[in-house]
Design a protein around this motif. Structure first.
Motif, PDB file in Angstrom:
ATOM      1  N   UNK A  95     -58.350  42.208 -48.273  1.00  0.00           N
ATOM      2  CA  UNK A  95     -57.399  41.572 -47.526  1.00  0.00           C
ATOM      3  C   UNK A  95     -57.528  41.355 -45.980  1.00  0.00           C
ATOM      4  N   UNK A  96     -57.276  40.423 -45.498  1.00  0.00           N
ATOM      5  CA  UNK A  96     -57.546  40.137 -43.903  1.00  0.00           C
ATOM      6  C   UNK A  96     -55.974  40.221 -43.593  1.00  0.00           C
ATOM      7  N   UNK A  97     -55.587  40.890 -42.317  1.00  0.00           N
ATOM      8  CA  UNK A  97     -54.418  40.917 -41.864  1.00  0.00           C
ATOM      9  C   UNK A  97     -54.452  40.675 -40.244  1.00  0.00           C
ATOM     10  N   UNK A  98     -53.349  39.495 -39.961  1.00  0.00           N
ATOM     11  CA  UNK A  98     -53.280  39.390 -38.356  1.00  0.00           C
ATOM     12  C   UNK A  98     -51.819  40.096 -38.359  1.00  0.00           C
ATOM     13  N   UNK A 133     -44.878  41.443 -36.394  1.00  0.00           N
ATOM     14  CA  UNK A 133     -45.106  40.459 -37.727  1.00  0.00           C
ATOM     15  C   UNK A 133     -46.159  41.076 -38.183  1.00  0.00           C
ATOM     16  N   UNK A 134     -46.419  40.576 -39.517  1.00  0.00           N
ATOM     17  CA  UNK A 134     -47.594  40.902 -40.291  1.00  0.00           C
ATOM     18  C   UNK A 134     -47.883  39.616 -41.387  1.00  0.00           C
ATOM     19  N   UNK A 145     -51.502  35.511 -49.813  1.00  0.00           N
ATOM     20  CA  UNK A 145     -51.174  36.439 -50.943  1.00  0.00           C
ATOM     21  C   UNK A 145     -49.753  36.939 -50.628  1.00  0.00           C
ATOM     22  N   UNK A 146     -49.474  36.902 -49.416  1.00  0.00           N
ATOM     23  CA  UNK A 146     -47.975  37.603 -48.758  1.00  0.00           C
ATOM     24  C   UNK A 146     -47.475  36.469 -47.829  1.00  0.00           C
ATOM     25  N   UNK A 147     -46.158  36.453 -47.592  1.00  0.00           N
ATOM     26  CA  UNK A 147     -45.498  35.442 -46.442  1.00  0.00           C
ATOM     27  C   UNK A 147     -45.740  36.075 -45.287  1.00  0.00           C
TER      28      UNK A 147
END
Length: 258
Positions: A115-118, A152-153, A177-179
């Motif tokens: 996964x990529x996360x900002x 925030x994520x 994948x996630x909000x």
């Protein structure tokens, strides 16, 4: 991460290029030195670059546990950009500051895909401090403050083999994948700061290090961006931090009594 390393190196090497008389620690017994008490008032700007300002999220326990059950380990350590402004009168310091983070991370959850996360975070704060100990060169300042934090994520899967037509780029559907979730909270702050380089002239530059802890005033629920939330986890903001920064001062001498 490459740019963070460059900024860390810049912070470490910056004192080499600064005028020696600004950062030099002076002998308190010298009779030729100017007395810092001759400059009772100062206006200052502060700056701490990413890599020199670090924080650790002690709060957000419920959100972290929720994502762990989904196979995603969110990073708790953050490298922040810190800047602020304030004033000093004798031993009393008052100022406002902002710490911010906008950085991507690559996560490796249990299983595939990756996964990529900002992640983003901003911490706005107003604090007041008092020098509980000082000599000609240094001051130890106890600080307390109040502020607000917003975190925030946004996590998306890393997928390959997708074709993008730039003539129809608005039609590309990005898999989510996630909000996109965020959390806002007011907090109290308590910290201690070591200042190296008290004012001895009209302008000054000091090297500072500060340790502290921020604690949310209330528990707040996480929210989804542009969506209503049901069964949202409720968390309290909590954060340990250490920040190394430079303080640029404009100092004003005592007025001569006529």
């Amino acid at each position: 991460m490459r740019y963070t390393s460059i900024l860390c190196l810049f912070v470490l090497l910056l004192p080499i290029f600064l005028p020696a008389q600004v950062l030099q620690q002076e002998n308190p017994k010298s009779s030729q030195l100017k007395d810092p008490d001759n400059f009772p008032f100062s206006f200052f700007l502060s700056l701490g670059l990413p890599g020199a300002t670090m924080s650790y999220d002690h709060g957000y326990q419920n959100l972290y546990e929720l994502f762990e059950t989904k196979g995603v380990n969110l990073p708790r350590y953050r490298s922040m950009l810190f800047y602020g402004a304030g004033i000093r009168y004798k031993r009393v310091y008052a100022g406002a500051s902002l710490s911010s983070l906008i950085a991507p991370f690559i996560l490796e959850p249990y299983g595939n895909p990756k996964y990529n996360m900002v992640a983003s975070q901003s911490v706005n704060m107003f604090n007041v401090g008092f020098s509980i100990f000082q000599n000609r060169n240094s001051a130890l300042i106890l600080k307390a403050g109040i502020g607000d934090a917003s975190s925030s994520f946004w996590i998306t899967p890393l997928e390959g083999g997708i074709e993008v037509d730039f003539d129809q780029i608005e039609q590309v559907a990005e898999p989510i994948a996630f909000p996109h979730v965020f959390h806002k909270s007011m907090f109290l702050d308590l910290g201690i700061e070591l200042l190296q380089g008290r004012a001895k002239s009209r302008t000054s530059l000091s090297q500072n290090i500060q340790f502290g802890y921020r604690r949310g005033l209330n528990e707040e629920s996480w929210q989804a961006v542009n969506a209503s939330s049901v069964n949202a986890p409720i968390d309290r903001f909590g954060q340990f931090y250490v920040q190394v920064f430079f303080l640029f001062g404009a100092n004003f001498p005592k007025k001569n009594k006529s």
